[in-house]
Design an enzyme around this catalytic site. Structure first.
Site, PDB file in Angstrom:
ATOM      1  N   CYS A 110       0.858  -1.199   0.000  1.00  0.00           N
ATOM      2  CA  CYS A 110       0.000   0.000   0.000  1.00  0.00           C
ATOM      3  C   CYS A 110       0.887   1.239   0.000  1.00  0.00           C
ATOM      4  O   CYS A 110       1.851   1.315   0.739  1.00  0.00           O
ATOM      5  CB  CYS A 110      -0.908   0.030   1.226  1.00  0.00           C
ATOM      6  SG  CYS A 110      -2.285  -1.092   1.121  1.00  0.00           S
ATOM      7  N   VAL A 111       0.501   2.201  -0.815  1.00  0.00           N
ATOM      8  CA  VAL A 111       1.260   3.446  -0.896  1.00  0.00           C
ATOM      9  C   VAL A 111       0.842   4.370   0.229  1.00  0.00           C
ATOM     10  O   VAL A 111      -0.267   4.477   0.600  1.00  0.00           O
ATOM     11  CB  VAL A 111       1.003   4.135  -2.262  1.00  0.00           C
ATOM     12  CG1 VAL A 111       1.775   5.423  -2.349  1.00  0.00           C
ATOM     13  CG2 VAL A 111       1.365   3.190  -3.371  1.00  0.00           C
TER      14      VAL A 111
END
Length: 111
Positions: A110-111
């Site tokens: 996940c960014v």
């Protein structure tokens, strides 16, 4: 590290607001974190949050969104195991936002 205060007790969070200690989580902390994410928790939210915590307890990892979607579909049914349903509950990302509210670490990828 940053701190949040819930019902007079302080909890350590990282720079993105994720709990540092998984064992600090409780329902009051979840409600507080949900408010910071502009999410009002319903029974459907709690179902996903509890699923995530159970998943983490079993596998020691927070699932990425594809894994989460598939696992929820297996356990809770196809109508809940799809991206549209999960994004309606957690509009900023079912894995990232739901894991934060569930007191889990940010999922890998996940960014």
């Amino acid at each position: 590290m940053a701190m949040i205060e819930v019902n007079g007790k302080s909890y350590e969070v990282d720079e993105e607001g994720y709990l540092v200690n998984l064992n600090d989580w409780n329902e009051d902390v979840a409600v507080y974190l949900a408010q910071t994410e502009n999410v009002t928790l319903t029974d459907q939210h709690w179902e996903v949050l509890n699923f995530l915590r159970d998943y983490y307890n079993e596998f020691q990892i927070a699932p990425a969104v594809r894994v989460l979607t598939k696992a929820i579909g297996k356990k809770l049914g196809a109508e809940k195991g799809n991206s549209q349903y999960l994004y309606e509950l957690f509009p900023y990302g079912p894995a990232k936002q739901a894991c934060k509210i569930a007191g889990l670490a940010k999922p890998t990828g996940c960014v």
